[in-house]
Structure formats: structure tokens, C-alpha cells
Motif scaffolding. Structure first.
Motif: not given
Length: 167
Positions: A49-71
Motif C-alpha cells: 500500500f501507498k500512504g498511511h494505514l490507520c489503525v484506530f482504537l476506541k478507548r473504554a471512555d469512548g475517545s478515539p486513538s488513531n495510529t498511522f503506519y506506512k508499508y
């Protein structure tokens, strides 16, 4: 056009070889099924893949956490996915140009930031309608057999439902 050519054009599903602990799924879906792991899923869906793949986590309090990864950061991403497995962790359907906000109000997972979209996903929360796991798979299998539904590339259990994924 010959009969063989006509039949060839109507094929919407190419059966996999059965593999893994898939007896329940095969019996109810009525189609061969092959189990795969997270790494194989990401490789088959996103490839190189090209660009950044996003892995997002929904925390217990409902807030999101986005982590991006290159190939070239896949190994780090696989480790992250292993540590967050079962904790409302999602992989984006697309890759993104930008992984860092220029302004605090910026939103990164937007259409204008998409490099490429890799899959179409239909979320099936069948439990909301009183259906069982087996009934849902049977219905999907019937719809594929009757030509009402193009067979999904992947069927992913979400714990409370399924996601049908087409590449």
C-alpha cells in the motif's frame, strides 16, 4: 458465444480450499471457507500500500486513538494489533496521505485525505433482529447461491455480528 464461455462469465464466487477451524461456518454458509490471520488479511487487502494505514482504537471512555503506519512499518503495526486484539480496534478501509494534524481542529480520516480505498464493507449486526450466528450465515449462503448477493471476499466476525468485505 459458447455455453462454456457464458458459464464462465456468470461466476461470482471462486471457492477457497477449506482450511482452519471453519466447520461451523462452512456448514451454515454452505460454501467452502478458509480461515486467515490478521497479517494475511492486511496483506491480501492492502498489498504493497501507498500512504498511511490507520489503525484506530476506541478507548473504554469512548475517545478515539488513531495510529498511522506506512508499508515499511508493518511489523510494528502487527505488534500493535496483537496487543489491542479484542479492544474495539479497527483498520481503516483506505490509506491516507497525511498522518499528522497541521492544526488541532484537523480531522485526518476524511475523504480529501484518502490515497486509495481498498474495500467495501457491510456491517451486519444480525443479533439486533434476533437472528443467531448460524441463521445469519445460512441467509448469506442462500443469497449468494441465488445470485442475490455477490459473495464477499471476506466474512469477518466482529464478536456481535459480521462484516462482509469485498475488495
Amino acid at each position: 458465444m459458447g455455453l462454456a464461455k457464458q458459464q464462465e462469465q456468470k461466476i461470482l464466487y471462486i471457492a477457497p480450499l477449506s482450511l482452519g477451524d471453519v466447520e461451523f461456518q462452512e456448514r451454515n454458509l454452505g460454501l467452502p471457507v478458509r480461515a486467515i490471520n490478521q497479517e494475511e488479511f492486511i496483506e491480501r487487502v492492502f498489498g504493497h500500500f501507498k500512504g498511511h494505514l490507520c489503525v484506530f482504537l476506541k478507548r473504554a471512555d469512548g475517545s478515539p486513538s488513531n495510529t498511522f503506519y506506512k508499508y515499511n512499518e508493518r511489523e510494528r503495526m502487527y505488534k500493535y494489533l496483537q496487543t489491542t486484539f479484542g479492544i474495539n480496534t479497527y483498520v481503516s478501509y483506505s490509506t491516507f496521505y497525511q498522518k499528522i494534524k497541521k492544526h488541532k481542529s484537523d480531522i485526518l480520516r476524511t475523504q480529501s485525505n484518502i490515497v486509495h480505498t481498498y474495500m467495501l464493507v457491510q456491517d451486519l449486526d444480525y443479533y439486533k433482529f434476533g437472528m443467531t450466528d448460524a441463521e445469519c450465515l445460512q441467509k448469506i449462503g442462500e443469497m449468494v447461491a441465488n445470485g442475490e448477493l455477490i459473495c464477499p471476499t471476506f466474512i469477518v466476525s466482529t464478536g456481535q455480528g459480521y462484516q462482509l468485505i469485498w475488495l
